[in-house]
Design a protein around this motif. Structure first.
Motif, short mmCIF file in Angstrom:
data_model
loop_
_atom_site.label_atom_id
_atom_site.label_comp_id
_atom_site.label_asym_id
_atom_site.label_seq_id
_atom_site.Cartn_x
_atom_site.Cartn_y
_atom_site.Cartn_z
N ARG A 148 4.09 76.32 83.49
CA ARG A 148 3.95 77.59 82.76
C ARG A 148 5.15 78.50 82.98
NH1 ARG A 148 -0.50 77.87 80.06
NH2 ARG A 148 -2.42 76.81 80.71
N ALA A 149 5.71 78.50 84.19
CA ALA A 149 6.87 79.34 84.47
C ALA A 149 8.10 78.83 83.72
CB ALA A 149 7.14 79.39 85.97
N MET A 150 8.26 77.53 83.66
CA MET A 150 9.39 76.96 82.93
C MET A 150 9.35 77.36 81.46
SD MET A 150 11.55 75.19 84.78
CE MET A 150 12.33 74.23 83.48
N VAL A 151 8.18 77.27 80.86
CA VAL A 151 8.04 77.63 79.45
C VAL A 151 8.09 79.15 79.28
CG1 VAL A 151 6.54 77.55 77.43
CG2 VAL A 151 6.72 75.55 78.93
N GLY A 152 7.38 79.87 80.14
CA GLY A 152 7.29 81.32 80.02
C GLY A 152 8.64 82.01 80.15
N TYR A 153 9.44 81.57 81.10
CA TYR A 153 10.75 82.20 81.28
C TYR A 153 11.62 82.01 80.04
CZ TYR A 153 15.18 83.70 83.21
OH TYR A 153 16.36 84.38 83.41
N GLN A 154 11.61 80.79 79.51
CA GLN A 154 12.46 80.52 78.35
C GLN A 154 11.97 81.27 77.12
OE1 GLN A 154 14.24 76.32 78.39
NE2 GLN A 154 12.38 76.06 79.62
N GLN A 155 10.66 81.42 77.00
CA GLN A 155 10.13 82.18 75.87
C GLN A 155 10.55 83.65 75.95
OE1 GLN A 155 5.82 82.34 75.65
NE2 GLN A 155 5.88 82.62 73.44
N ALA A 156 10.58 84.20 77.16
CA ALA A 156 10.93 85.61 77.34
C ALA A 156 12.43 85.86 77.42
CB ALA A 156 10.26 86.13 78.62
N ASN A 157 13.21 84.79 77.58
CA ASN A 157 14.65 84.95 77.77
C ASN A 157 15.41 83.98 76.85
OD1 ASN A 157 15.00 86.80 80.39
ND2 ASN A 157 13.27 85.41 80.72
N ARG A 158 15.18 84.14 75.59
CA ARG A 158 15.77 83.24 74.59
C ARG A 158 17.30 83.19 74.70
NH1 ARG A 158 13.46 81.37 69.78
NH2 ARG A 158 14.97 80.58 68.27
N ARG A 159 17.92 84.34 74.94
CA ARG A 159 19.39 84.34 75.00
C ARG A 159 19.89 83.54 76.20
NH1 ARG A 159 22.24 89.21 77.50
NH2 ARG A 159 20.92 89.77 79.25
N HIS A 160 19.13 83.52 77.30
CA HIS A 160 19.51 82.71 78.44
C HIS A 160 19.43 81.22 78.10
CE1 HIS A 160 18.94 85.87 81.87
NE2 HIS A 160 19.76 86.27 80.92
N VAL A 161 18.41 80.85 77.35
CA VAL A 161 18.28 79.45 76.94
C VAL A 161 19.46 79.05 76.08
CG1 VAL A 161 16.80 77.74 75.82
CG2 VAL A 161 15.77 79.68 76.99
N ARG A 162 19.88 79.95 75.20
CA ARG A 162 21.04 79.68 74.34
C ARG A 162 22.30 79.48 75.18
NH1 ARG A 162 19.84 77.79 69.36
NH2 ARG A 162 18.42 79.15 68.24
N VAL A 163 22.47 80.29 76.20
CA VAL A 163 23.63 80.14 77.07
C VAL A 163 23.62 78.78 77.75
CG1 VAL A 163 24.74 80.98 79.19
CG2 VAL A 163 23.99 82.60 77.46
N ILE A 164 22.46 78.38 78.27
CA ILE A 164 22.35 77.09 78.95
C ILE A 164 22.69 75.95 77.99
CG2 ILE A 164 20.75 75.47 80.04
CD1 ILE A 164 19.26 77.95 81.15
N THR A 165 22.12 75.97 76.80
CA THR A 165 22.37 74.88 75.86
C THR A 165 23.82 74.89 75.37
OG1 THR A 165 21.51 76.23 74.02
CG2 THR A 165 19.99 74.71 75.09
N GLU A 166 24.38 76.08 75.14
CA GLU A 166 25.77 76.17 74.69
C GLU A 166 26.73 75.69 75.77
OE1 GLU A 166 27.52 77.20 71.95
OE2 GLU A 166 25.69 77.30 70.76
N MET A 167 26.42 75.99 77.01
CA MET A 167 27.32 75.65 78.11
C MET A 167 27.18 74.20 78.56
SD MET A 167 29.22 78.27 79.05
CE MET A 167 29.63 77.96 80.77
N LEU A 168 26.00 73.63 78.44
CA LEU A 168 25.76 72.29 78.97
C LEU A 168 25.79 71.20 77.91
CD1 LEU A 168 22.98 72.95 81.62
CD2 LEU A 168 25.43 72.78 81.95
N LEU A 169 25.68 71.59 76.63
CA LEU A 169 25.70 70.59 75.57
C LEU A 169 27.02 70.63 74.82
CD1 LEU A 169 22.11 71.02 74.07
CD2 LEU A 169 22.89 69.29 75.68
N ASP A 170 27.42 69.50 74.25
CA ASP A 170 28.67 69.47 73.50
C ASP A 170 28.47 70.03 72.10
OD1 ASP A 170 27.44 67.58 71.96
OD2 ASP A 170 28.75 65.92 72.54
N ASP A 171 29.50 69.91 71.26
CA ASP A 171 29.44 70.47 69.92
C ASP A 171 28.92 69.49 68.87
OD1 ASP A 171 30.55 72.86 70.85
OD2 ASP A 171 32.59 72.10 70.61
N GLU A 172 28.58 68.27 69.30
CA GLU A 172 28.15 67.27 68.35
C GLU A 172 26.64 67.32 68.13
OE1 GLU A 172 29.64 63.50 69.61
OE2 GLU A 172 31.68 64.26 69.89
N GLY A 173 26.20 68.42 67.59
CA GLY A 173 24.78 68.57 67.30
C GLY A 173 23.93 68.84 68.51
N GLY A 174 24.56 69.17 69.63
CA GLY A 174 23.80 69.47 70.84
C GLY A 174 23.02 68.29 71.36
#
Length: 207
Positions: free
Chosen positions: A100-126
């Motif tokens: 629940r904490a894993m899901v809840g944090y990401q739901q409340a902090n969408r911009r943080h999730v975007r940072v994680i995916t942008e920083m850890l995933l490449d540009d080929e469709g993520g």
């Protein structure tokens, strides 16, 4: 009037620390809204309302700055989950709290999730990790492995490979959240309920 000094001799002033945090927050905002490639030092400086030279005074390069931003995001994420897991004495309750904490944090902090995916995933469709093993980032995998092992030691969870199962649980959470990022209409609260049921059915010891 001179800048206020920090408590540590020779350390940054309070003003410098505040300015660094302002730059980091501007970086997080920019990456989350426009993507990592668009987060140039000039764009970050403009977003923070300061000069590029001022950004470079605090951070020697874009890589240094964006890694600092990612580290802050991951540390806040980890602290949030850890706090809620450690409140629970029963291993099963702790596992439910984790999901629940894993899901809840990401739901409340969408911009943080975007940072994680942008920083850890490449540009080929993520679809490919820049840093292989995202589940290992910030000690995430090991923390869940230890949580599962504690449940087994207490006799609350069945026998299984804790590492493989931790990857499966983490992958299920990531999969649901990634779909939510693409389709915000998904009921993430209801999804969290299903993830809890999925996890408990997978690991709980049979009576």
């Amino acid at each position: 009037m001179s800048p206020r000094r920090s408590a540590a001799p020779g350390g940054p002033t309070f003003t410098e620390r505040a300015r660094r945090q302002q730059i980091v927050e501007s970086t997080i905002d920019l990456i989350s809204t426009r993507g990592y490639p668009a987060a140039s030092l000039s764009a970050i400086a403009e977003a923070a309302g300061i000069s590029k030279a001022a950004v470079l005074y605090h951070f020697s390069s874009k890589d240094n700055l964006t890694r600092t931003a990612l580290t802050q995001v991951l540390e806040q994420f980890t602290a949030y989950v850890t706090e809620r897991v450690e409140r629970e004495a029963d291993p099963l309750d702790a596992l439910v709290a984790y999901v629940r904490a894993m899901v809840g944090y990401q739901q409340a902090n969408r911009r943080h999730v975007r940072v994680i995916t942008e920083m850890l995933l490449d540009d080929e469709g993520g679809t490919r990790l820049k840093t292989p093993g995202w589940h290992r980032t910030g000690g995430r995998l090991q923390g869940l492995v230890e949580l599962l092992a504690a449940g087994q030691a207490a006799g609350r969870l069945r026998a299984f490979d804790t590492r493989v199962t931790a990857l499966a649980i983490g992958g299920a959470i990531d999969g649901v959240v990634s779909h939510w990022l693409a389709d915000p209409e998904i009921d993430l609260g209801a999804a969290a309920d299903e993830l809890v049921t999925f996890t408990l059915n997978a690991v709980r010891a049979q009576d």
